[in-house]
Design an enzyme around this catalytic site. Structure first.
Site, PDB file in Angstrom:
ATOM      1  N   PRO A   1       0.828  -1.218   0.000  1.00  0.00           N
ATOM      2  CA  PRO A   1       0.000   0.000   0.000  1.00  0.00           C
ATOM      3  C   PRO A   1       0.858   1.262   0.000  1.00  0.00           C
ATOM      4  O   PRO A   1       0.379   2.344  -0.298  1.00  0.00           O
ATOM      5  CB  PRO A   1      -0.785  -0.114   1.304  1.00  0.00           C
ATOM      6  CG  PRO A   1      -0.722  -1.536   1.697  1.00  0.00           C
ATOM      7  CD  PRO A   1       0.589  -2.046   1.185  1.00  0.00           C
TER       8      PRO A   1
ATOM      9  N   GLU B   1       1.503  -8.653   8.508  1.00  0.00           N
ATOM     10  CA  GLU B   1       1.406  -7.180   8.625  1.00  0.00           C
ATOM     11  C   GLU B   1       2.271  -6.487   7.592  1.00  0.00           C
ATOM     12  O   GLU B   1       2.104  -5.306   7.299  1.00  0.00           O
ATOM     13  CB  GLU B   1       1.818  -6.726  10.041  1.00  0.00           C
ATOM     14  CG  GLU B   1       0.917  -7.247  11.143  1.00  0.00           C
ATOM     15  CD  GLU B   1      -0.561  -7.014  10.786  1.00  0.00           C
ATOM     16  OE1 GLU B   1      -1.314  -8.017  10.715  1.00  0.00           O
ATOM     17  OE2 GLU B   1      -0.924  -5.859  10.498  1.00  0.00           O
TER      18      GLU B   1
HETATM   19  C1  4FV Z   1      -1.436  -4.000  -1.167  1.00  0.00           C
HETATM   20  C2  4FV Z   1      -2.129  -2.965  -1.824  1.00  0.00           C
HETATM   21  C3  4FV Z   1      -1.751  -4.550   0.162  1.00  0.00           C
HETATM   22  C4  4FV Z   1      -0.408  -5.152   3.097  1.00  0.00           C
HETATM   23  C5  4FV Z   1      -0.057  -6.104   4.191  1.00  0.00           C
HETATM   24  C6  4FV Z   1      -0.388  -7.326   2.161  1.00  0.00           C
HETATM   25  C7  4FV Z   1      -1.050  -5.995   2.026  1.00  0.00           C
HETATM   26  C8  4FV Z   1      -0.152  -7.497   3.620  1.00  0.00           C
HETATM   27  N1  4FV Z   1      -0.437  -4.387  -1.967  1.00  0.00           N
HETATM   28  N2  4FV Z   1      -1.526  -2.777  -3.040  1.00  0.00           N
HETATM   29  N3  4FV Z   1      -3.184  -2.265  -1.403  1.00  0.00           N
HETATM   30  N4  4FV Z   1      -0.852  -5.424   0.685  1.00  0.00           N
HETATM   31  O1  4FV Z   1      -2.775  -4.187   0.765  1.00  0.00           O
HETATM   32  O2  4FV Z   1      -0.529  -3.634  -3.095  1.00  0.00           O
HETATM   33  O3  4FV Z   1       1.064  -8.161   3.804  1.00  0.00           O
END
Ligand code: 4FV
Length: 268
Positions: free
Chosen positions: A94, A121
């Site tokens: 994110p 996490e």
């Molecule tokens: C995410 C997004 C996403 C964060 C913690 C995976 C998560 C967990 N990746 N765009 N939005 N990843 O939420 O790419 O490990």
């Protein structure tokens, strides 16, 4: 430089089996069969030490949840970079640059991508120091893993590779290809539950059809994504269409002025 060779995708994940159904359907499946892309899913756990092959641990400093350990990830990334040295390594997070059509087009010019899918996490910060080239996010929300974002990225890039969409470059007509939303589409039947297909689309007059489609894109973009219009350099034809709308609106407002005059003078 159009990516005329085969594009390589390596995903690093603790759930490689999640990608099988994605790679076995539709345009992505055909792109694999046509050797437009080569794909492989690598299990990060294969690079974890010990009989339990642990890939996560508790966060230093306390707190809830677990963190992806650096060693198995580093091992998997180094192995993938050795196998596809020309690939860029991308962490799906994110915190990354937002994936959009412009970025997808840039990625489609690359020879290969190693996509790192976090879980828990997040991943240990030290992985980012010299093993990650870019961070990309698919949106401002938190998922349980990076696998779906990796699929979204692969899907948006694969369909931009020459010939994967059937037409020479069908993606040129995409939404956002020129940062306008796509025009309305109609197919048979000509009448559906009383709703007819616009006559111009049945006219065979391609000039008029193109004009209608441009106006359809403009009105949808104006109504749904005005921001795209505000940061866009309008073409001559587009300016003409918007000016026509302004004239139409002026006319309506002008007539309204009479109605309001009537009400004031009380002769409804
Ligand atoms: C995410 C997004 C996403 C964060 C913690 C995976 C998560 C967990 N990746 N765009 N939005 N990843 O939420 O790419 O490990």
């Amino acid at each position: 430089m159009q990516n005329s060779g085969i594009m390589n995708f390596t995903v690093l994940t603790i759930f490689p089996e999640m990608f099988d159904p994605f790679w076995e359907h539709g345009i992505v499946r055909r792109a694999i069969e046509q050797s437009k892309i080569a794909v492989s899913a690598v299990n990060i756990r294969d690079f974890a030490e010990g009989k339990h092959r642990v890939t996560d641990d508790r966060p230093y400093g306390g707190g809830t949840g677990m963190i992806m350990k650096p060693e198995p990830l580093a091992g998997a990334i180094r192995d993938a970079r050795t196998k596809t040295p020309s690939s860029r390594t991308i962490l799906m997070t994110p915190q990354g640059q937002k994936l959009d059509q412009h970025l997808a087009r840039k990625l489609a010019l690359l020879p290969g991508l190693v996509l790192v899918c976090g879980r828990y996490e997040g991943v240990d910060e030290r992985i980012g120091h010299d093993l990650i080239d870019d961070e990309i996010s698919i949106g401002d929300y938190v998922l349980t893993g990076g696998e779906l974002p990796a699929m979204v990225l692969m899907d948006s890039v694969t369909r931009l590779l020459p010939g994967t969409l059937g037409g020479v470059d069908a993606s040129e007509e995409d939404s956002f290809s020129d940062s306008l939303l796509e025009h309305a589409y109609y197919t048979r039947p000509r009448v559906f539950e009383g709703a007819e297909v616009p006559d111009v689309l049945l006219s065979g007059n391609h000039g008029e059809i193109e004009k209608w489609r441009l106006e359809s894109s403009l009105i949808r973009t104006f109504l749904k994504r005005k921001d795209l219009l505000e940061n866009r350099r309008l073409g001559k034809q587009e300016i003409e269409i918007l000016k026509k709308w302004c004239r139409d609106i002026e006319k309506i407002l002008y007539v309204q002025s009479f109605h309001s005059a009537d009400t004031l003078s009380g002769n409804q």
